[in-house]
Design a protein around this motif. Structure first.
Motif, mmCIF file in Angstrom:
data_model
loop_
_atom_site.group_PDB
_atom_site.id
_atom_site.type_symbol
_atom_site.label_atom_id
_atom_site.label_comp_id
_atom_site.label_asym_id
_atom_site.label_seq_id
_atom_site.Cartn_x
_atom_site.Cartn_y
_atom_site.Cartn_z
ATOM 1 N N VAL A 41 1.136 -12.582 10.918
ATOM 2 C CA VAL A 41 0.500 -12.514 12.250
ATOM 3 C C VAL A 41 1.547 -12.147 13.308
ATOM 4 N N PHE A 42 2.747 -12.716 13.218
ATOM 5 C CA PHE A 42 3.782 -12.376 14.203
ATOM 6 C C PHE A 42 4.206 -10.912 14.069
ATOM 7 N N LEU A 43 4.332 -10.434 12.838
ATOM 8 C CA LEU A 43 4.728 -9.029 12.658
ATOM 9 C C LEU A 43 3.664 -8.096 13.237
ATOM 10 N N GLU A 44 2.386 -8.450 12.988
ATOM 11 C CA GLU A 44 1.310 -7.604 13.508
ATOM 12 C C GLU A 44 1.258 -7.667 15.045
ATOM 13 N N SER A 45 1.556 -8.833 15.603
ATOM 14 C CA SER A 45 1.597 -8.966 17.071
ATOM 15 C C SER A 45 2.749 -8.138 17.638
ATOM 16 N N LEU A 46 3.893 -8.159 16.948
ATOM 17 C CA LEU A 46 5.048 -7.364 17.405
ATOM 18 C C LEU A 46 4.760 -5.872 17.302
ATOM 19 N N ARG A 47 3.939 -5.499 16.319
ATOM 20 C CA ARG A 47 3.575 -4.080 16.189
ATOM 21 C C ARG A 47 2.677 -3.666 17.357
ATOM 22 N N LEU A 48 1.631 -4.435 17.591
ATOM 23 C CA LEU A 48 0.644 -4.043 18.610
ATOM 24 C C LEU A 48 1.167 -4.223 20.033
ATOM 25 N N PHE A 97 -6.137 -5.160 14.879
ATOM 26 C CA PHE A 97 -5.305 -6.307 14.513
ATOM 27 C C PHE A 97 -5.572 -6.639 13.040
ATOM 28 N N ASN A 98 -4.642 -6.303 12.188
ATOM 29 C CA ASN A 98 -4.833 -6.547 10.759
ATOM 30 C C ASN A 98 -3.530 -7.044 10.130
ATOM 31 N N PRO A 99 -3.264 -8.366 10.242
ATOM 32 C CA PRO A 99 -2.008 -8.905 9.709
ATOM 33 C C PRO A 99 -1.827 -8.635 8.221
ATOM 34 N N LEU A 100 -2.946 -8.409 7.501
ATOM 35 C CA LEU A 100 -2.846 -8.211 6.055
ATOM 36 C C LEU A 100 -2.043 -6.970 5.677
ATOM 37 N N ARG A 101 -1.847 -6.055 6.639
ATOM 38 C CA ARG A 101 -1.054 -4.866 6.301
ATOM 39 C C ARG A 101 0.387 -5.278 5.933
ATOM 40 N N PHE A 102 0.801 -6.489 6.367
ATOM 41 C CA PHE A 102 2.165 -6.957 6.065
ATOM 42 C C PHE A 102 2.220 -7.856 4.824
ATOM 43 N N GLU A 103 1.094 -7.894 4.095
ATOM 44 C CA GLU A 103 0.971 -8.768 2.925
ATOM 45 C C GLU A 103 2.107 -8.564 1.912
ATOM 46 N N ASN A 104 2.525 -7.306 1.705
ATOM 47 C CA ASN A 104 3.569 -7.031 0.713
ATOM 48 C C ASN A 104 4.934 -6.767 1.351
ATOM 49 N N GLY A 105 5.122 -7.297 2.551
ATOM 50 C CA GLY A 105 6.420 -7.158 3.217
ATOM 51 C C GLY A 105 6.410 -6.063 4.273
ATOM 52 N N VAL A 106 7.406 -6.136 5.173
ATOM 53 C CA VAL A 106 7.480 -5.184 6.295
ATOM 54 C C VAL A 106 7.636 -3.753 5.799
ATOM 55 N N SER A 107 8.471 -3.573 4.778
ATOM 56 C CA SER A 107 8.786 -2.201 4.362
ATOM 57 C C SER A 107 7.612 -1.506 3.678
ATOM 58 N N ARG A 108 6.571 -2.291 3.277
ATOM 59 C CA ARG A 108 5.426 -1.657 2.606
ATOM 60 C C ARG A 108 4.182 -1.627 3.493
ATOM 61 N N ALA A 109 4.354 -1.984 4.768
ATOM 62 C CA ALA A 109 3.181 -2.086 5.646
ATOM 63 C C ALA A 109 2.698 -0.722 6.130
ATOM 64 N N ALA A 110 3.593 0.260 6.101
ATOM 65 C CA ALA A 110 3.231 1.577 6.632
ATOM 66 C C ALA A 110 3.783 2.656 5.697
ATOM 67 N N LYS A 111 3.562 3.905 6.085
ATOM 68 C CA LYS A 111 4.014 4.997 5.201
ATOM 69 C C LYS A 111 5.527 5.169 5.232
ATOM 70 N N HIS A 112 6.169 4.648 6.277
ATOM 71 C CA HIS A 112 7.633 4.698 6.329
ATOM 72 C C HIS A 112 8.178 3.267 6.296
ATOM 73 N N PRO A 113 9.209 3.001 5.457
ATOM 74 C CA PRO A 113 9.683 1.607 5.334
ATOM 75 C C PRO A 113 10.248 1.019 6.624
ATOM 76 N N ASN A 114 10.714 1.879 7.544
ATOM 77 C CA ASN A 114 11.280 1.365 8.798
ATOM 78 C C ASN A 114 10.345 1.607 9.986
#
Ligand code: HEM
Length: 178
Positions: A41-48, A97-114
């Motif tokens: 949830v914090f990672l998704e909040s920091l993203r948005l 708002f979809n915290p589940l995108r970070f389910e497998n870690g920050v580096s796998r949440a999007a198409k680019h690891p960073n």
């Protein structure tokens, strides 16, 4: 604000807190790693809503970045709000708002690891990021153990960049004791 709007996530976090810390234990170094949903949830909040909405770098020499030729002395601005909502990187639900995108870690949440740059990246990465996350987890745990959060009808959604991202008209949240 996000947990007031997404009561389902507020309940999920309260259940997690209750399981790991009970009704009044303050989280410690053992507990932090177990608060997985809260971390998401914090990672998704920091993203948005990245508190630092942009940062910049000056090219100290001529360089090539992808197909761009960047001359020495150019200032490159990284607009985090824009980059964090890019559907080509984050997928079609990038504005949700979809915290589940970070389910497998920050580096796998999007198409680019960073792709998540809320704390920047590389040699000048934020040195306070672990402290900031730890502090936020302690405070949110203590709130969720005691109160249910909801947003006042007075709230007007208007994030503005005043050095850090700020709710222009404040953030009136109502706390109902549990
Ligand atoms: C949610 C909270 C925070 C966010 C989003 C955040 C974000 C950032 C970002 C994006 C940068 C890179 C800025 C740039 O290069 O222009 C940065 C750098 C930095 N942050 Fe944070 N920060 C946070 C909390 C903290 C805390 C709590 C501390 C200190 C205890 C801290 C200390 C620093 C320092 C010293 C730098 C400069 C590092 C360097 O240039 O080598 N930050 N932070």
């Amino acid at each position: 604000m996000l947990l007031s709007l997404h009561q389902d996530w507020q309940e999920k976090l309260r259940d997690e807190v209750s399981e790991e810390c009970g009704k009044d234990k303050t989280p410690d170094s053992d507990t932090f790693s177990k608060l997985k949903l809260m971390n998401m949830v914090f990672l998704e909040s920091l993203r948005l809503y990245s508190p630092v909405s942009f940062f910049s770098r000056d090219a100290t020499k001529d360089l090539t970045l992808g197909h761009l030729k960047i001359p020495k002395g150019t200032t490159i601005v990284f607009p985090l709000m824009k980059m964090h909502s890019d559907k080509a990187i984050w997928g079609s639900d990038a504005d949700k708002f979809n915290p589940l995108r970070f389910e497998n870690g920050v580096s796998r949440a999007a198409k680019h690891p960073n792709a998540l740059l809320a704390f920047s990246m590389g040699p000048r990465v934020c040195i306070g990021q672990n402290f900031a996350m730890m502090e936020a987890k302690i405070v949110l745990t203590m709130i969720l153990q005691r109160f249910r959060l909801s947003l006042s009808s007075e709230y007007k959604h208007s994030p503005v960049d005043h050095l850090t991202l700020t709710p222009q008209y404040g953030l009136p949240v109502m706390l109902q004791p549990l």
